[in-house]
Design an enzyme around this catalytic site. Structure first.
Site, PDB file in Angstrom:
ATOM      1  N   GLY A  10       0.820  -1.215   0.000  1.00  0.00           N
ATOM      2  CA  GLY A  10       0.000   0.000   0.000  1.00  0.00           C
ATOM      3  C   GLY A  10       0.845   1.252   0.000  1.00  0.00           C
ATOM      4  N   ALA A  11       1.827   1.295  -0.918  1.00  0.00           N
ATOM      5  CA  ALA A  11       2.768   2.424  -0.932  1.00  0.00           C
ATOM      6  C   ALA A  11       2.391   3.498  -1.953  1.00  0.00           C
ATOM      7  CB  ALA A  11       4.187   1.914  -1.209  1.00  0.00           C
ATOM      8  N   ARG A  13      -0.111   5.548  -1.864  1.00  0.00           N
ATOM      9  CA  ARG A  13      -0.728   6.746  -1.261  1.00  0.00           C
ATOM     10  C   ARG A  13      -0.493   6.728   0.246  1.00  0.00           C
ATOM     11  NH1 ARG A  13      -6.416   6.294  -1.458  1.00  0.00           N
ATOM     12  NH2 ARG A  13      -6.314   4.157  -2.202  1.00  0.00           N
ATOM     13  N   VAL A  62      -3.971  -7.420  -1.461  1.00  0.00           N
ATOM     14  CA  VAL A  62      -3.675  -8.116  -0.197  1.00  0.00           C
ATOM     15  C   VAL A  62      -4.895  -8.892   0.310  1.00  0.00           C
ATOM     16  CG1 VAL A  62      -4.238  -6.352   1.527  1.00  0.00           C
ATOM     17  CG2 VAL A  62      -2.193  -7.753   1.823  1.00  0.00           C
ATOM     18  N   TYR A 157     -13.442  -3.434  12.021  1.00  0.00           N
ATOM     19  CA  TYR A 157     -12.100  -2.951  11.648  1.00  0.00           C
ATOM     20  C   TYR A 157     -11.119  -3.090  12.817  1.00  0.00           C
ATOM     21  CZ  TYR A 157      -8.506   0.610  10.674  1.00  0.00           C
ATOM     22  OH  TYR A 157      -7.331   1.279  10.508  1.00  0.00           O
ATOM     23  N   ALA A 159     -11.406  -4.924  15.477  1.00  0.00           N
ATOM     24  CA  ALA A 159     -11.237  -6.323  15.891  1.00  0.00           C
ATOM     25  C   ALA A 159     -10.148  -7.000  15.052  1.00  0.00           C
ATOM     26  CB  ALA A 159     -12.554  -7.086  15.769  1.00  0.00           C
ATOM     27  N   LYS A 161      -7.647  -5.444  13.562  1.00  0.00           N
ATOM     28  CA  LYS A 161      -6.359  -4.850  13.950  1.00  0.00           C
ATOM     29  C   LYS A 161      -5.912  -5.398  15.303  1.00  0.00           C
ATOM     30  CE  LYS A 161      -5.444  -1.762  10.633  1.00  0.00           C
ATOM     31  NZ  LYS A 161      -4.323  -1.963   9.702  1.00  0.00           N
ATOM     32  N   ILE A 190      -5.144  10.046  11.208  1.00  0.00           N
ATOM     33  CA  ILE A 190      -4.159  10.732  10.370  1.00  0.00           C
ATOM     34  C   ILE A 190      -4.839  11.251   9.099  1.00  0.00           C
ATOM     35  CG2 ILE A 190      -1.873  10.555   9.315  1.00  0.00           C
ATOM     36  CD1 ILE A 190      -1.843   9.653  12.243  1.00  0.00           C
TER      37      ILE A 190
HETATM   38  N1  LIG Z   1      -5.220   7.204   8.129  1.00  0.00           N
HETATM   39  C1  LIG Z   1      -5.561   6.861   9.355  1.00  0.00           C
HETATM   40  O1  LIG Z   1      -6.197   7.648  10.088  1.00  0.00           O
HETATM   41  C2  LIG Z   1      -5.160   5.516   9.914  1.00  0.00           C
HETATM   42  C3  LIG Z   1      -5.243   5.342  11.299  1.00  0.00           C
HETATM   43  C4  LIG Z   1      -4.888   4.120  11.837  1.00  0.00           C
HETATM   44  C5  LIG Z   1      -4.470   3.100  11.017  1.00  0.00           C
HETATM   45  N2  LIG Z   1      -4.418   3.279   9.664  1.00  0.00           N
HETATM   46  C6  LIG Z   1      -3.965   2.147   8.857  1.00  0.00           C
HETATM   47  O2  LIG Z   1      -2.873   2.573   8.076  1.00  0.00           O
HETATM   48  C7  LIG Z   1      -2.806   1.822   6.862  1.00  0.00           C
HETATM   49  C8  LIG Z   1      -2.697   2.765   5.681  1.00  0.00           C
HETATM   50  O3  LIG Z   1      -3.784   3.659   5.695  1.00  0.00           O
HETATM   51  P1  LIG Z   1      -3.768   5.024   4.858  1.00  0.00           P
HETATM   52  O4  LIG Z   1      -4.309   6.065   5.769  1.00  0.00           O
HETATM   53  O5  LIG Z   1      -2.472   5.243   4.215  1.00  0.00           O
HETATM   54  O6  LIG Z   1      -4.892   4.699   3.757  1.00  0.00           O
HETATM   55  P2  LIG Z   1      -5.039   5.237   2.236  1.00  0.00           P
HETATM   56  O7  LIG Z   1      -4.484   6.602   2.112  1.00  0.00           O
HETATM   57  O8  LIG Z   1      -6.466   4.990   1.903  1.00  0.00           O
HETATM   58  O9  LIG Z   1      -4.100   4.246   1.381  1.00  0.00           O
HETATM   59  C9  LIG Z   1      -4.393   2.885   1.335  1.00  0.00           C
HETATM   60  C10 LIG Z   1      -3.296   2.122   0.611  1.00  0.00           C
HETATM   61  O10 LIG Z   1      -3.604   0.714   0.674  1.00  0.00           O
HETATM   62  C11 LIG Z   1      -3.722   0.207  -0.642  1.00  0.00           C
HETATM   63  N3  LIG Z   1      -4.779  -0.802  -0.683  1.00  0.00           N
HETATM   64  C12 LIG Z   1      -6.106  -0.636  -0.464  1.00  0.00           C
HETATM   65  N4  LIG Z   1      -6.767  -1.805  -0.625  1.00  0.00           N
HETATM   66  C13 LIG Z   1      -5.826  -2.733  -0.955  1.00  0.00           C
HETATM   67  C14 LIG Z   1      -5.867  -4.109  -1.269  1.00  0.00           C
HETATM   68  N5  LIG Z   1      -7.012  -4.806  -1.286  1.00  0.00           N
HETATM   69  N6  LIG Z   1      -4.699  -4.742  -1.572  1.00  0.00           N
HETATM   70  C15 LIG Z   1      -3.531  -4.061  -1.574  1.00  0.00           C
HETATM   71  N7  LIG Z   1      -3.424  -2.757  -1.301  1.00  0.00           N
HETATM   72  C16 LIG Z   1      -4.571  -2.099  -0.998  1.00  0.00           C
HETATM   73  C17 LIG Z   1      -3.996   1.373  -1.543  1.00  0.00           C
HETATM   74  O11 LIG Z   1      -3.571   1.066  -2.862  1.00  0.00           O
HETATM   75  P3  LIG Z   1      -4.130   1.866  -4.196  1.00  0.00           P
HETATM   76  O12 LIG Z   1      -4.026   3.341  -3.880  1.00  0.00           O
HETATM   77  O13 LIG Z   1      -3.198   1.454  -5.297  1.00  0.00           O
HETATM   78  O14 LIG Z   1      -5.518   1.410  -4.427  1.00  0.00           O
HETATM   79  C18 LIG Z   1      -3.196   2.488  -0.852  1.00  0.00           C
HETATM   80  O15 LIG Z   1      -1.837   2.412  -1.248  1.00  0.00           O
HETATM   81  C19 LIG Z   1      -4.053   0.932   6.859  1.00  0.00           C
HETATM   82  O16 LIG Z   1      -3.708  -0.370   7.293  1.00  0.00           O
HETATM   83  C20 LIG Z   1      -4.976   1.602   7.880  1.00  0.00           C
HETATM   84  O17 LIG Z   1      -5.848   0.657   8.460  1.00  0.00           O
HETATM   85  C21 LIG Z   1      -4.743   4.471   9.105  1.00  0.00           C
END
Ligand SMILES: NC(=O)c1ccc[n+]([C@@H]2O[C@H](COP(=O)([O-])OP(=O)(O)OC[C@H]3O[C@@H](n4cnc5c(N)ncnc54)[C@H](OP(=O)(O)O)[C@@H]3O)[C@@H](O)[C@H]2O)c1
Length: 252
Positions: A10-11, A13, A62, A157, A159, A161, A190
């Protein structure tokens, strides 16, 4: 000494992209994965290469464990061809989605989608990649502050994690004999596209989070990318099996 290599799921974005930038600044070459955003992934490769890192991007869903065998082959080929290596040094299991649904209304389809992407995926992807992770390497899983505090709408979600946090301790225990350190980073809220960009774009949510955070603001991608690089650094070499919350002090 050759540069170490980090694989980040997931790199394309958000937090994964930011982790790539921080790890590259710390001397890592980067192999990232994208799911749907091939253009963004290619732009990141260009940015990383301009900064002096070697970089490649591979497609990965994934949530589809049947594809992991082919992914591992593609990773092995990329490592040999583009990096002259057989192993990665760091795996960051970051890719993920959020679904906001009250417990009483969460459907089986939503539960299964979260299960596949947030738990089954990282479990079996890591298992399949074990031969490609160097001894003394690092695995960094990604959780959420929502496993420690409860906000309505995140039962399924959080659960999944929470299960990743338990899995992290078992991985640390069983992979310790290879010197592999396994930790899990739990971001607070974030500003990314996550959950439809609600933390960034909804001013009420943004203000609510900031007012419940010791440091008085919501998190930014740099807050998390820097912490992932910290867990990958030599200084964190005696840290394993730990959950590190990186939330600016949400709901203390
Ligand atoms: N942002 C927050 O507030 C927050 C807080 C706590 C935890 N997290 C965790 O942090 C991680 C990253 O979140 P983020 O905020 O960076 O989210 P994001 O900006 O929505 O980016 C999500 C990334 O995951 C990829 N992705 C989505 N579905 C996928 C799949 N089925 N298979 C492979 N890759 C997939 C996307 O790829 P594409 O762009 O190519 O589709 C994108 O690179 C997640 O595990 C999330 O649960 C986020």
């Amino acid at each position: 000494m050759s540069r170490r290599i980090a694989l980040i799921t997931g790199a394309s974005r958000g937090l994964g992209k930011n982790a790539a930038l921080h790890l590259a600044a710390q001397g890592f070459d980067i192999i990232g994965t994208y799911h749907s955003k091939a253009g963004e992934a290619q732009t990141l490769v260009t940015t990383l290469e301009q900064s002096g890192a070697r970089a490649a991007m591979l497609q990965l869903d994934v949530g589809n464990s049947a594809s992991f065998e082919a992914f591992a082959s593609a990773l092995g080929e990329t490592l040999k061809r583009d990096f002259g290596r057989d192993h990665i040094d760091v795996l960051v299991n970051n890719a993920g989605i959020g679904i906001n649904a009250p417990f009483a209304e969460t459907s089986e389809a939503q539960f299964d989608q979260l299960l596949n992407i947030q738990l089954k995926g990282p479990f079996f992807l890591t298992q399949r990649l074990l031969p490609l992770i160097a001894d003394q390497g690092r695995i960094i899983n990604v959780s959420t502050g929502l496993t420690r505090f409860a906000l309505p709408g995140y039962a399924a979600y959080a659960a999944m994690k929470g299960a990743m946090e338990v899995l992290t301790r078992y991985q640390a225990k069983e992979l310790g004999q290879r010197g592999i350190r396994v930790n899990i980073l739990a971001p607070g809220a974030i500003e990314t596209d996550f959950g439809g960009g609600v933390v960034r774009d909804n001013s009420d949510v943004n203000a609510f989070v900031a007012s419940n955070t010791a440091l008085g603001r919501v998190g930014l991608p740099d807050d998390i990318g820097a912490a992932i690089a910290l867990l990958a650094s030599d200084g964190a070499g005696w840290v394993t099996g730990q959950r590190l919350e990186v939330s600016g002090g949400m709901f203390l």
